[in-house]
Design a protein around this motif. Sequence first.
Motif, PDB file in Angstrom:
ATOM      1  N   HIS A 138      40.763  31.656   8.814  1.00 40.11           N
ATOM      2  CA  HIS A 138      40.790  30.305   7.053  1.00 40.11           C
ATOM      3  C   HIS A 138      40.836  29.340   7.766  1.00 40.11           C
ATOM      4  O   HIS A 138      41.093  28.887   9.025  1.00 40.11           O
ATOM      5  N   ARG A 139      40.278  28.517   6.806  1.00 40.68           N
ATOM      6  CA  ARG A 139      40.073  27.259   6.768  1.00 40.68           C
ATOM      7  C   ARG A 139      41.477  25.948   6.582  1.00 40.68           C
ATOM      8  O   ARG A 139      41.361  27.048   5.524  1.00 40.68           O
ATOM      9  N   ALA A 140      41.354  25.055   6.799  1.00 39.52           N
ATOM     10  CA  ALA A 140      42.351  24.744   6.159  1.00 39.52           C
ATOM     11  C   ALA A 140      41.862  23.398   6.628  1.00 39.52           C
ATOM     12  O   ALA A 140      40.997  22.972   6.600  1.00 39.52           O
ATOM     13  N   THR A 141      42.440  22.264   5.392  1.00 38.69           N
ATOM     14  CA  THR A 141      41.925  20.861   4.858  1.00 38.69           C
ATOM     15  C   THR A 141      42.493  20.056   5.903  1.00 38.69           C
ATOM     16  O   THR A 141      41.814  18.711   5.515  1.00 38.69           O
ATOM     17  N   SER A 142      43.789  20.144   6.340  1.00 38.48           N
ATOM     18  CA  SER A 142      44.490  18.939   7.172  1.00 38.48           C
ATOM     19  C   SER A 142      45.880  19.451   8.205  1.00 38.48           C
ATOM     20  O   SER A 142      45.580  20.559   8.165  1.00 38.48           O
ATOM     21  N   ALA A 143      46.057  19.401   9.325  1.00 41.15           N
ATOM     22  CA  ALA A 143      46.921  19.753   9.870  1.00 41.15           C
ATOM     23  C   ALA A 143      48.713  20.267   8.899  1.00 41.15           C
ATOM     24  O   ALA A 143      48.755  21.172   9.296  1.00 41.15           O
ATOM     25  N   GLU A 144      48.631  19.389   8.063  1.00 37.27           N
ATOM     26  CA  GLU A 144      49.424  19.451   7.640  1.00 37.27           C
ATOM     27  C   GLU A 144      49.373  21.281   6.753  1.00 37.27           C
ATOM     28  O   GLU A 144      49.922  21.891   6.173  1.00 37.27           O
ATOM     29  N   ASP A 145      47.637  21.043   5.732  1.00 41.15           N
ATOM     30  CA  ASP A 145      47.330  22.292   5.239  1.00 41.15           C
ATOM     31  C   ASP A 145      47.464  23.143   5.799  1.00 41.15           C
ATOM     32  O   ASP A 145      48.172  24.651   5.863  1.00 41.15           O
TER      33      ASP A 145
END
Length: 298
Positions: A45-52
């Motif tokens: 799955h893709r995330a949009t940031s390290a926080e995400d």
Amino acid sequence: MNIGFIGLGTMGEPMATRLVQAGFALTVFDLNSDAVDRLSALGAHRATSAEDVASKTEIVFVSLPTPDVVQVVALGANGVVHGSKVRVYIDLSTTGPQIAKRVSSKLAEHRILALDCPVSGGAAGAAKGTLALMVSGPTTAFDEVAPTLSMLGKAIYCGEGAGLGQTMKLVNNLVSVTTLAVSCEALVMGVKAGLDPKVMLNVFNAGSGRNSATVDKLPRAVLPRTFDFGFSTALSLKDTRLCLDEAEAMGIPMPVGSAVRQMLNMTRAAYGDSADFTRMICVLEQWAGIEVPLVSEV
Ligand code: NAD
């Protein structure tokens, strides 16, 4: 188990690939969208940031180039520290003990357990799952992630103190690059004196000169003159610098390591950051006024 992975470079991509192919639900992030696309095609799955990533997964791995990048990804504005779900953070990068201590103590304030877990074995070891992983941090976290780490290679627990795994990695790499440098010096001198490089390697490996350069780096990347062992001069210089800086802070002189650092500086000046560190033999060849002849099969 849901796992996050940040940093899909030379090392991170094959490690993340192994985890996704082993059936872990992986959420990934990298600034390089091509690398994310390749993992996504495998089912990550893709995330949009390290926080995400850290808001979607409980266990977060990072494999990043430098201490500064690790600090930003772990503790920065959109960093792991702000994630709502993460419980365990595992740093596979080589960033030195100081950054490991700083990140671990900051994450602890947010009830996130940190393991430093630098790796040895290169991109080939990452792809095959045969890395050596030098782990330090809380034993509870180590016990929990040990089965996952076993997908990547052999995890060796180095102690509870934050940064011990990093220190182990730095001294390991200093030994590795030092044996490369001195083996290259020996090879150039022997060839100039009239010895056959293949004979020299046979003797080293049958005798007391045997080391990881004579067994692996020289036959694989130097004698065939491919200079493609897979470790850049810039990364080797970074590791050597981190090690020597740490030793200096501890008041321990390392004259041999300092000489090797200069060899790496000269290699970088001559061939650039991305040149493989085995290129260092070319600097020595120029001084000696000879070239070690190509040996395609050792
Ligand atoms: P690399 O430069 O190939 O990969 C780093 C990745 O991090 C890249 O994909 C980059 O886009 C990504 N990145 C950079 N900044 C980012 C950010 N802010 N957020 C998200 N992603 C970001 O480096 P590598 O060779 O894979 O090495 C990774 C670490 O492993 C380094 O610390 C290195 O010293 C260590 N290491 C490398 C080797 C090796 O053989 N290459 C072997 C052992 C250990």
